[in-house]
Design a protein around this motif. Structure first.
Motif, PDB file in Angstrom:
ATOM      1  N   MET A 244       0.789  -1.194   0.105  1.00 60.37           N
ATOM      2  CA  MET A 244      -0.020  -0.067  -0.030  1.00 60.37           C
ATOM      3  C   MET A 244       0.784   1.147  -0.030  1.00 60.37           C
ATOM      4  SD  MET A 244      -1.646   0.160   3.935  1.00 60.37           S
ATOM      5  CE  MET A 244      -0.718   0.389   5.351  1.00 60.37           C
ATOM      6  N   MET A 245       2.085   1.222   0.475  1.00 61.35           N
ATOM      7  CA  MET A 245       3.114   2.235   0.260  1.00 61.35           C
ATOM      8  C   MET A 245       3.549   2.751  -1.127  1.00 61.35           C
ATOM      9  SD  MET A 245       3.140   3.608   3.539  1.00 61.35           S
ATOM     10  CE  MET A 245       3.093   3.042   5.048  1.00 61.35           C
ATOM     11  N   VAL A 246       3.346   1.625  -1.864  1.00 60.84           N
ATOM     12  CA  VAL A 246       3.791   1.627  -3.144  1.00 60.84           C
ATOM     13  C   VAL A 246       2.871   2.674  -3.845  1.00 60.84           C
ATOM     14  CG1 VAL A 246       4.389   0.642  -5.450  1.00 60.84           C
ATOM     15  CG2 VAL A 246       5.083  -0.308  -3.340  1.00 60.84           C
ATOM     16  N   THR A 247       1.640   2.529  -3.729  1.00 58.73           N
ATOM     17  CA  THR A 247       0.550   3.460  -4.409  1.00 58.73           C
ATOM     18  C   THR A 247       0.211   4.787  -3.656  1.00 58.73           C
ATOM     19  OG1 THR A 247      -1.136   2.290  -3.126  1.00 58.73           O
ATOM     20  CG2 THR A 247      -0.379   1.340  -5.252  1.00 58.73           C
ATOM     21  N   LEU A 248       1.026   5.013  -2.465  1.00 58.77           N
ATOM     22  CA  LEU A 248       0.580   6.355  -1.726  1.00 58.77           C
ATOM     23  C   LEU A 248       1.303   7.386  -2.518  1.00 58.77           C
ATOM     24  CD1 LEU A 248      -0.517   6.793   0.881  1.00 58.77           C
ATOM     25  CD2 LEU A 248       1.693   6.837   1.820  1.00 58.77           C
ATOM     26  N   ARG A 249       0.552   8.469  -2.957  1.00 59.11           N
ATOM     27  CA  ARG A 249       0.897   9.532  -3.611  1.00 59.11           C
ATOM     28  C   ARG A 249       1.367  10.874  -2.530  1.00 59.11           C
ATOM     29  NH1 ARG A 249      -3.930  10.121  -7.888  1.00 59.11           N
ATOM     30  NH2 ARG A 249      -4.881   8.753  -6.195  1.00 59.11           N
ATOM     31  N   ILE A 250       2.697  10.566  -2.294  1.00 57.44           N
ATOM     32  CA  ILE A 250       3.132  11.641  -1.325  1.00 57.44           C
ATOM     33  C   ILE A 250       3.125  12.987  -1.506  1.00 57.44           C
ATOM     34  CG2 ILE A 250       5.028  11.994   0.360  1.00 57.44           C
ATOM     35  CD1 ILE A 250       5.800   9.070   0.275  1.00 57.44           C
ATOM     36  N   ARG A 251       3.373  13.154  -2.802  1.00 53.47           N
ATOM     37  CA  ARG A 251       3.507  14.723  -3.386  1.00 53.47           C
ATOM     38  C   ARG A 251       2.080  15.255  -3.172  1.00 53.47           C
ATOM     39  NH1 ARG A 251       7.251  14.056  -8.827  1.00 53.47           N
ATOM     40  NH2 ARG A 251       9.136  13.351  -7.708  1.00 53.47           N
ATOM     41  N   SER A 252       1.071  14.506  -3.027  1.00 58.86           N
ATOM     42  CA  SER A 252      -0.340  15.174  -2.998  1.00 58.86           C
ATOM     43  C   SER A 252      -0.375  16.116  -1.874  1.00 58.86           C
ATOM     44  CB  SER A 252      -1.367  14.155  -2.940  1.00 58.86           C
ATOM     45  OG  SER A 252      -1.330  13.564  -1.646  1.00 58.86           O
ATOM     46  N   VAL A 253       0.404  15.966  -0.621  1.00 56.08           N
ATOM     47  CA  VAL A 253       0.271  16.536   0.402  1.00 56.08           C
ATOM     48  C   VAL A 253       0.454  18.135   0.323  1.00 56.08           C
ATOM     49  CG1 VAL A 253       1.581  17.113   2.607  1.00 56.08           C
ATOM     50  CG2 VAL A 253       1.135  14.945   1.977  1.00 56.08           C
ATOM     51  N   PHE A 254       1.267  18.544  -0.696  1.00 53.01           N
ATOM     52  CA  PHE A 254       1.603  19.920  -1.088  1.00 53.01           C
ATOM     53  C   PHE A 254       0.760  20.750  -2.097  1.00 53.01           C
ATOM     54  CE2 PHE A 254       5.487  17.575  -0.305  1.00 53.01           C
ATOM     55  CZ  PHE A 254       5.985  18.140   0.783  1.00 53.01           C
ATOM     56  N   GLN A 255      -0.261  19.962  -2.313  1.00 52.63           N
ATOM     57  CA  GLN A 255      -1.556  20.532  -3.150  1.00 52.63           C
ATOM     58  C   GLN A 255      -2.551  21.107  -2.279  1.00 52.63           C
ATOM     59  OE1 GLN A 255      -3.207  17.456  -5.419  1.00 52.63           O
ATOM     60  NE2 GLN A 255      -1.307  16.915  -6.713  1.00 52.63           N
TER      61      GLN A 255
ATOM     62  N   TYR B  97       7.946   4.274  -1.834  1.00 55.24           N
ATOM     63  CA  TYR B  97       8.117   5.461  -2.514  1.00 55.24           C
ATOM     64  C   TYR B  97       9.368   5.078  -3.731  1.00 55.24           C
ATOM     65  CZ  TYR B  97       9.491  10.257  -3.924  1.00 55.24           C
ATOM     66  OH  TYR B  97       9.435  11.394  -4.803  1.00 55.24           O
ATOM     67  N   LEU B  98      10.476   4.617  -3.327  1.00 60.27           N
ATOM     68  CA  LEU B  98      11.551   4.321  -4.172  1.00 60.27           C
ATOM     69  C   LEU B  98      10.923   3.194  -5.130  1.00 60.27           C
ATOM     70  CD1 LEU B  98      14.313   3.952  -1.798  1.00 60.27           C
ATOM     71  CD2 LEU B  98      13.934   5.735  -3.296  1.00 60.27           C
ATOM     72  N   THR B  99      10.195   2.424  -4.831  1.00 61.60           N
ATOM     73  CA  THR B  99       9.482   1.561  -5.806  1.00 61.60           C
ATOM     74  C   THR B  99       8.725   2.283  -6.933  1.00 61.60           C
ATOM     75  OG1 THR B  99       9.729  -0.321  -4.267  1.00 61.60           O
ATOM     76  CG2 THR B  99       8.255  -0.824  -6.226  1.00 61.60           C
ATOM     77  N   GLN B 100       7.827   3.159  -6.312  1.00 60.80           N
ATOM     78  CA  GLN B 100       7.006   3.874  -7.036  1.00 60.80           C
ATOM     79  C   GLN B 100       7.766   4.538  -8.149  1.00 60.80           C
ATOM     80  OE1 GLN B 100       4.438   7.491  -6.399  1.00 60.80           O
ATOM     81  NE2 GLN B 100       3.683   6.088  -5.195  1.00 60.80           N
TER      82      GLN B 100
END
Length: 324
Positions: free
Chosen positions: A50-61, A177-180
């Motif tokens: 589930m971490m592979v699909t997490l869109r971390i960059r969305s926090v900054f929107q 995140y690295l896998t993504q």
């Protein structure tokens, strides 16, 4: 194989009770000691995908600050204390059961937050951001809440809990995140989103089912001796989710637009039970299986209630097209 995983993932409300029964039978017929060695592999299988699909960059929107603030106030200012209070009432003298209820109310948001928000035609971008923020804050806050609220009832080694959260959440988040980034770079964003990313939740589901099986096997003799225990656990869970839905629904209806309100409801009611389950069974030793049993039963209520709530969103918040 992927189709089988996807099939199971869409039917968690059936798959989890089946695995609970299977684990219960196994624990009665065989020694469950050997299953303890499978806890770490299944934990990794549960959390990493589930971490592979997490869109971390969305926090900054931006654009949904009010919904984000309300969701986190509910997630950290109300729900944990509701869970703690119910634990004190229903599990007096059973501190590890109370711990399980607290853990079920501590780590907010999961992939289910995004999925159900989409089904209800809510604000998907807000739901993604809530998932990342809630997961990060919840992972940092969990050892502090557990120590502050449960430290008088059970022995809480806060460094041990923090270490487990590092291995259970932040290390898989980094590898995910690295896998993504690797997959996006190799196959492109579109193929990753449409073809590769949908495969990972199925893998996570296999990890969840494995941990549920182990938790039931470890507690099978206790349950066989006191079968009313399951009802005792379900009642406070139903109350916790019922109150949570009620507060978030009325708050969303009063203060937010339709799309943001739906995202906020699912962002505060859906808990990351996978991480709660992993913490319970990894950080608290043998007695953690009692806490894990409570979390396992929470899955049934969470999945079923989320599906039912979709059917009422138009009635509560208005039709999506009409409010567009």
């Amino acid at each position: 194989m992927w189709k089988i995983f996807a099939f199971i993932n869409k039917r968690l409300v059936i798959a989890i009770p089946i695995m609970m029964v299977a684990g219960f039978i196994y624990g009665l017929l065989f020694s469950s000691t050997g299953l303890k060695g499978l806890i770490i592999p299944f934990t990794f299988l549960m959390v990493y995908p589930m971490m592979v699909t997490l869109r971390i960059r969305s926090v900054f929107q931006g654009g949904d600050s009010k919904a984000q603030l309300i969701a986190q106030v509910l997630n950290f200012g109300i729900v944990p204390f509701l869970a703690y209070g119910l634990g004190r009432v229903f599990f007096a003298g059973q501190p590890y059961m109370a711990l399980g209820l607290l853990l079920a109310g501590l780590v907010p948001t999961s992939g289910m937050t995004i999925s159900w928000t989409g089904f209800a035609k809510g604000n998907m971008a807000a739901a993604v951001k809530m998932t990342v923020i809630g997961l990060t804050l919840g992972s940092i806050a969990t050892p502090l809440y557990v120590k502050a609220l449960m430290g008088a009832s059970i022995e809480v080694n806060i460094l041990s809990v923090m270490r487990q959260i590092f291995f259970i959440v932040f290390l898989p988040m980094l590898f995910g995140y690295l896998t993504q980034r690797f997959l996006v770079k190799r196959y492109g964003q579109e193929k990753f989103q449409k073809v590769l990313a949908p495969k990972f939740p199925g893998l996570s589901t296999i990890g969840v089912l494995g941990i549920v099986f182990i938790a039931m096997a470890l507690k099978s003799e206790t349950i066989a001796a006191t079968p009313q225990l399951l009802i005792t656990i379900l009642i406070p869970l139903l109350l916790m989710y019922g109150v949570n839905y009620t507060i978030s629904t009325f708050t969303g209806k009063a203060l937010l637009s339709r799309g943001d309100a739906i995202a906020m409801v699912y962002g505060s009611v859906m808990r990351n039970l996978s991480i709660a389950l992993a913490i319970a069974i990894n950080a608290f030793g043998e007695q953690g299986s009692e806490a894990a049993l409570v979390v396992a039963l929470a899955y049934i209520i969470q999945v079923q209630s989320a599906a039912w709530y979709v059917n009422f969103t138009n009635r509560i918040f208005g039709n999506a097209e009409a409010t567009a």
